[in-house]
Write a protein that holds these residues in place. Structure first.
Motif, mmCIF file in Angstrom:
data_model
loop_
_atom_site.group_PDB
_atom_site.id
_atom_site.type_symbol
_atom_site.label_atom_id
_atom_site.label_comp_id
_atom_site.label_asym_id
_atom_site.label_seq_id
_atom_site.Cartn_x
_atom_site.Cartn_y
_atom_site.Cartn_z
ATOM 1 N N PHE A 135 23.950 -22.499 13.635
ATOM 2 C CA PHE A 135 23.735 -22.618 15.073
ATOM 3 C C PHE A 135 22.292 -22.337 15.506
ATOM 4 O O PHE A 135 21.980 -22.405 16.689
ATOM 5 N N VAL A 136 21.404 -22.021 14.538
ATOM 6 C CA VAL A 136 19.980 -21.871 14.861
ATOM 7 C C VAL A 136 19.142 -22.913 14.134
ATOM 8 O O VAL A 136 18.394 -23.667 14.751
ATOM 9 N N LEU A 137 19.264 -22.952 12.796
ATOM 10 C CA LEU A 137 18.421 -23.854 12.015
ATOM 11 C C LEU A 137 18.736 -25.318 12.277
ATOM 12 O O LEU A 137 17.820 -26.145 12.374
ATOM 13 N N ARG A 138 20.014 -25.662 12.435
ATOM 14 C CA ARG A 138 20.376 -27.068 12.658
ATOM 15 C C ARG A 138 19.796 -27.605 13.960
ATOM 16 O O ARG A 138 19.167 -28.674 13.973
ATOM 17 N N PRO A 139 19.977 -26.925 15.098
ATOM 18 C CA PRO A 139 19.364 -27.423 16.337
ATOM 19 C C PRO A 139 17.837 -27.475 16.257
ATOM 20 O O PRO A 139 17.216 -28.401 16.784
ATOM 21 N N VAL A 140 17.229 -26.476 15.592
ATOM 22 C CA VAL A 140 15.767 -26.463 15.461
ATOM 23 C C VAL A 140 15.292 -27.685 14.683
ATOM 24 O O VAL A 140 14.320 -28.354 15.069
ATOM 25 N N LEU A 141 15.971 -27.990 13.571
ATOM 26 C CA LEU A 141 15.611 -29.168 12.782
ATOM 27 C C LEU A 141 15.736 -30.449 13.608
ATOM 28 O O LEU A 141 14.870 -31.333 13.545
ATOM 29 N N THR A 142 16.807 -30.561 14.371
ATOM 30 C CA THR A 142 17.031 -31.750 15.198
ATOM 31 C C THR A 142 15.897 -31.947 16.182
ATOM 32 O O THR A 142 15.323 -33.044 16.292
ATOM 33 N N VAL A 143 15.550 -30.884 16.916
ATOM 34 C CA VAL A 143 14.497 -30.974 17.938
ATOM 35 C C VAL A 143 13.139 -31.250 17.297
ATOM 36 O O VAL A 143 12.375 -32.100 17.768
ATOM 37 N N VAL A 144 12.832 -30.546 16.224
ATOM 38 C CA VAL A 144 11.524 -30.707 15.564
ATOM 39 C C VAL A 144 11.348 -32.126 15.038
ATOM 40 O O VAL A 144 10.303 -32.759 15.274
#
Length: 367
Positions: free
Chosen positions: A104-113
């Motif tokens: 719930f942290v790394l996945r959204p960050v990867l998507t946005v980046v």
């Protein structure tokens, strides 16, 4: 979708397999999307060694899901319950080697980046007005970029709604999803050519060689163009029969069946006849039907059926010439319009109809 199905039904056993299997793939998806779009933008056809660095998050996810010796047993009933409550954003239970925040942290960050990097690459490349990029390629890349951006941001919406204390299953949210999906489907049905060469048959409608072919073959209308010529892979005429899984006996048999069906039922009189219609009637694959016509009969499909139509026209002309016009006789022979008829006649006989009949009259006078 598969994970959502198991989460909704509360099936812990199958989820324990699918969830772990798809986790590394999900972490690889943003990088794949970025490399795919930038491949169009930068006109790259291969992956460089440095590009593999983008898959480090996927490698971390793979390490996360591997059942290492001595690691704690995962409580999949608890994981299913938490995922069912609010998706990945409510997952607190351990799902692998690393903390649950990997989801719930790394996945959204990867998507946005990676979305940001992709859009930055597109804007920087000036793909919208870059002349070296094929228009079809540009259209496909931008279409995919917009659709993927919408759905990836949509995947982050539950997190935003949760922070705003709004229900995820809000009816307005559901309606927006449905309307957007409907618009995408309607656009795809309205403009299916956007998929050619990328998801469907590799056809490039904008290549200059096809325009040159139209000019060289004196083709002025779409009806004159044989689609069976486009769908063949480059160099198809030089392919051996073995590559089509056909023996010489099968080729002869198919050729006889095709000719018999065409002649016995006068299929050429159908103005809308396509090669797929003929293939269905003789029950053989379209690509094999095209191969037999091109290589054994010796003509492409359009020229072949037009030769039948010209022969029918010449049979009917002496009977009907005093009653109806040449164009009307040609239409009865299967030609859709005047231009198609005249182009086909000249290609078959080498001269236009009026000159042909003049020669016939002179020949008759000599005898």
């Amino acid at each position: 979708m598969l994970n959502s199905l198991f989460i909704t039904t509360g099936s812990a056993a199958p989820l324990s397999i699918s969830f772990q299997f798809f986790t590394p793939l999900y972490f690889a998806a943003p990088a794949c999307f970025y490399l795919y779009i930038t491949g169009f933008v930068q006109e790259k056809k291969t992956i460089e060694k440095r590009d593999f660095l983008h898959f480090i998050p996927a490698a971390i996810a793979l390490i996360h899901v591997i059942p290492w010796p001595g690691s704690a047993v995962l409580d999949w009933n608890l994981i299913v319950t938490q995922l069912h409550a609010d998706g990945y954003h409510s997952l607190v239970a351990k799902s692998g080697l690393f903390p649950s925040s990997i989801h719930f942290v790394l996945r959204p960050v990867l998507t946005v980046v990676y979305l940001g990097l992709t859009w930055f690459a597109v804007v920087k490349s000036k793909i919208l007005w870059k002349q070296t990029i094929d228009p079809a390629t540009r259209s496909w890349a931008l279409f995919l970029l917009k659709i993927a951006t919408f759905f990836q941001l949509l995947g982050l919406l539950p997190r935003i709604l949760r922070n705003l204390s709004l229900p995820i299953d809000n009816s307005v949210f559901v309606v927006i999803n449905c309307v957007c999906l409907l618009m995408i489907i309607l656009y795809s049905l309205h403009k299916p050519s956007i998929f050619y060469g990328f998801l469907l048959v590799a056809i490039d409608w904008n290549k200059n060689e096809w325009k040159e072919k139209l000019v060289s073959d004196h083709i002025t209308t779409p009806d004159d163009f044989d689609i069976s010529e486009i769908i063949k892979v480059p160099g198809a005429l030089s392919l051996s029969i073995k590559k089509f899984n056909l023996s010489e006996e099968q080729v002869l048999s198919y050729s006889g069946l095709i000719k018999k069906e065409m002649e016995d039922n006068c299929l050429y009189l159908n103005q809308d006849l396509q090669i797929i219609d003929l293939a269905i009637r003789v029950n053989i694959p379209v690509h094999q039907c095209s191969f037999v016509i091109n290589n054994h009969i010796g003509k492409n499909f359009r020229d072949w059926i037009n030769s039948y139509r010209i022969a029918h026209f010449l049979q009917q002309y002496p009977i009907l010439a005093d009653k109806i016009t040449i164009e009307a006789i040609a239409q009865e022979a299967g030609f859709k319009n005047q231009a198609t008829f005249y182009n086909a006649f000249k290609k078959e006989k080498g001269i236009m109809p009026t000159a042909y009949f003049s020669q016939e009259l002179k020949a008759q006078d000599l005898f």
